[in-house]
Design a protein around this motif. Structure first.
Motif, PDB file in Angstrom:
ATOM      1  N   UNK A 125       0.790  -1.191   0.100  1.00 56.43           N
ATOM      2  CA  UNK A 125       0.012  -0.062   0.126  1.00 56.43           C
ATOM      3  C   UNK A 125       0.961   1.358   0.042  1.00 56.43           C
ATOM      4  N   UNK A 126       2.132   1.141   0.634  1.00 57.46           N
ATOM      5  CA  UNK A 126       2.829   2.235   0.686  1.00 57.46           C
ATOM      6  C   UNK A 126       3.404   2.568  -0.700  1.00 57.46           C
ATOM      7  N   UNK A 127       3.628   1.463  -1.549  1.00 61.46           N
ATOM      8  CA  UNK A 127       4.016   1.566  -3.056  1.00 61.46           C
ATOM      9  C   UNK A 127       2.970   2.193  -3.896  1.00 61.46           C
ATOM     10  N   UNK A 128       1.692   1.944  -3.718  1.00 61.09           N
ATOM     11  CA  UNK A 128       0.530   2.626  -4.212  1.00 61.09           C
ATOM     12  C   UNK A 128       0.449   4.024  -3.870  1.00 61.09           C
ATOM     13  N   UNK A 129       0.687   4.393  -2.422  1.00 61.21           N
ATOM     14  CA  UNK A 129       0.623   5.937  -2.213  1.00 61.21           C
ATOM     15  C   UNK A 129       1.893   6.440  -3.048  1.00 61.21           C
ATOM     16  N   UNK A 130       3.116   5.861  -3.076  1.00 57.91           N
ATOM     17  CA  UNK A 130       3.942   6.521  -3.633  1.00 57.91           C
ATOM     18  C   UNK A 130       3.687   6.859  -5.081  1.00 57.91           C
ATOM     19  N   UNK A 131       3.268   5.790  -5.776  1.00 57.36           N
ATOM     20  CA  UNK A 131       2.801   5.930  -7.303  1.00 57.36           C
ATOM     21  C   UNK A 131       1.951   7.130  -7.253  1.00 57.36           C
ATOM     22  N   UNK A 132       0.884   7.271  -6.263  1.00 60.07           N
ATOM     23  CA  UNK A 132       0.117   8.454  -6.284  1.00 60.07           C
ATOM     24  C   UNK A 132       0.623   9.678  -6.320  1.00 60.07           C
ATOM     25  N   UNK A 133       1.793   9.943  -5.443  1.00 59.69           N
ATOM     26  CA  UNK A 133       2.478  11.054  -5.266  1.00 59.69           C
ATOM     27  C   UNK A 133       3.039  11.376  -6.609  1.00 59.69           C
ATOM     28  N   UNK A 134       3.530  10.435  -7.234  1.00 59.60           N
ATOM     29  CA  UNK A 134       4.280  10.655  -8.734  1.00 59.60           C
ATOM     30  C   UNK A 134       3.329  11.205  -9.653  1.00 59.60           C
ATOM     31  N   UNK A 135       2.077  10.493  -9.557  1.00 63.45           N
ATOM     32  CA  UNK A 135       0.990  10.763 -10.597  1.00 63.45           C
ATOM     33  C   UNK A 135       0.434  12.278 -10.175  1.00 63.45           C
TER      34      UNK A 135
END
Ligand code: SF4
Length: 453
Positions: free
Chosen positions: A24-34
């Motif tokens: 889920x932290x990986x998903x959160x980081x993807x969100x930050x990049x997007x």
């Protein structure tokens, strides 16, 4: 069962707890990049929040406008005051049309109303067609996350489930192999279905149409093949105008999983040729939120799940530890308004770090709401006696400078020489997952006073 008890069950599997957290932290980081690719992101958040707040303040007007425009397009509109009425309306529509097999696309409202159980008890075959939803349906579990319903499971778990229900090789957990097997299984279900039940992401007042966002296209197949489409929505799904939609669609998938846009953002403006389309608009205590000055903002939620992905408690305790159908920070806010007594442990499943509020695309003040619910639990006497006593004792000590200094002194002297078995005994719940730091010889106050001399 309380959140601490269910969370304990989840963290007992240390390996699972860690990969759940990391995923889920990986998903959160993807969100930050997007979101960094959208320079006007904060403006969009302000706009989204303003549109939602305006809509909720004029909900009566927009709901009536939506009904009028939907009817003009040949859609039949029904109103349900609660879950029972929602389920009864859907059942009657299906029975009247002599339906036997239903394909469903993901809808948290139908989870809230326990529609599947209701329909199965009435003798219908109900097939959830979202991949994650189908997996948890096979396993008789609830979704553990609103966007990634089977995030609590590993590929190996999925392979075992598929082997049992759709006869795949249980030792083959290659994602492409599993996805293809599910595609084949579902294709047959789509082709033989008599009706589809879908959720609604957005209902547009000035067009009378609805919008459904999925990454798998399952709602599209469901809504196109059978002749009967029943779409179920909470009253808060309304937005005023078509031109408001892009504010939300630009944020939804980016904030959820770091995708620029949901793969399928489909508009429905009436029944398929020769078919029927119904929309069921449900209250089920939503008007209770509207009437509350402290909690009305929760109705603005667009269910992107970003607050779950970022929450340190959710990531480490899993969605099933929340008891309520929607987990995570927004789940705490919703469940607490609905029934604070039943969900009295949930406001404490929070570190009050406010990470949830900082990622929320519609700027819901989740941390403030949770803190308020927590205070209400204490004020209404809903906190467990033992915990209340401990907190009172702590408050008594912390309010007194003398007792705090004295307690610190004793702890620094005694704890380091106590046997480990005593310090990390059953009485020390914190010690189960945490090592105490090395005690310094002097307190900060002592060092500071010495330096200032
Ligand atoms: S509360 Fe905000 S962040 Fe959480 S799901 Fe709703 S819209 Fe997304």
């Amino acid at each position: 069962m309380s959140h601490p008890y269910l969370a304990q069950k989840f963290v007992d599997n240390d390996e699972r707890m860690h990969w759940h957290d990391e995923t889920l932290w990986f998903v959160r980081k993807k969100r930050d990049i997007a979101i960094k690719k959208v320079p006007e992101w904060e403006e969009l958040r302000n706009l989204a929040s303003a549109i939602k707040t305006h809509t909720m303040s004029n909900l009566d007007k927009y709901l009536i406008q939506f009904e009028k425009n939907a009817k003009a397009r040949g859609i039949e509109v029904h109103w349900a005051k609660d879950a029972q009425e929602h389920n009864d309306i859907v059942t009657k529509l299906l029975k009247d049309a002599k339906v036997k097999k239903i394909v469903k696309s993901k809808s948290m409202l139908s989870e809230e109303c326990e529609l599947n159980h209701h329909l199965e008890d009435e003798g219908f075959e109900v097939v959830d067609t979202d991949l994650g939803e189908r997996i948890v349906q096979f396993r008789h579990e609830k979704p553990s996350h609103i966007v990634l319903p089977a995030i609590h499971l590993k590929r190996q778990d999925v392979a075992k489930t598929f082997a049992k229900f759709i006869f795949t090789d249980e030792n083959n957990f290659d994602p492409t192999y599993l996805a293809n097997a599910m595609r084949e299984h579902l294709r047959e279900k789509f082709l033989s279905a008599d009706a589809t039940v879908t959720g609604v992401n957005f209902a547009i007042a000035d067009t009378g149409g609805i919008v459904i966002c999925t990454n798998e296209g399952n709602a599209d197949l469901g809504a196109s093949l059978p002749k009967l489409h029943i779409a179920c929505m909470g009253i808060e799904k309304i937005i005023p105008r078509l031109q408001d939609l892009s504010v939300f669609t630009r944020m939804l998938a980016r904030n959820a999983v770091g995708q620029a846009v949901t793969t399928y953002t489909s508009h429905y403006h009436g029944p398929v040729e020769g078919g029927k389309m119904h929309i069921v608009i449900v209250d089920n205590k939503r008007s209770k939120f509207l009437a509350s000055k402290d909690y009305y903002q929760s109705l603005n939620c667009i269910r992107c799940a970003a607050c779950m992905n970022t929450c340190p408690v959710f990531r480490r305790s899993g969605g099933h530890s929340y008891e309520y159908v929607i987990p995570g920070p927004i789940g705490i806010a919703l469940a607490s308004v609905r029934d604070l007594k039943k969900y009295s442990s949930l406001p404490f499943a929070c570190s009050l770090c406010a990470s949830c509020a900082s990622v929320c695309p519609v700027k819901i003040d989740l941390d403030k709401q949770i803190y308020k619910h927590r205070s209400e639990v204490v004020e209404r006497g809903l906190m467990k006696k033992k915990k209340l006593l401990i907190l009172k004792m702590a408050a008594f000590v912390l309010k007194s400078t003398f007792l705090t200094d004295f307690g610190g002194k004793i702890a620094r002297k005694i704890v380091p020489i106590l046997p480990r078995a005593l310090v990390y005994s059953k009485l020390n719940a914190w010690g189960k997952a945490r090592e105490l730091p090395k005690f310094p010889k002097h307190s900060f106050k002592e060092i500071y006073e010495k330096r200032m001399k």
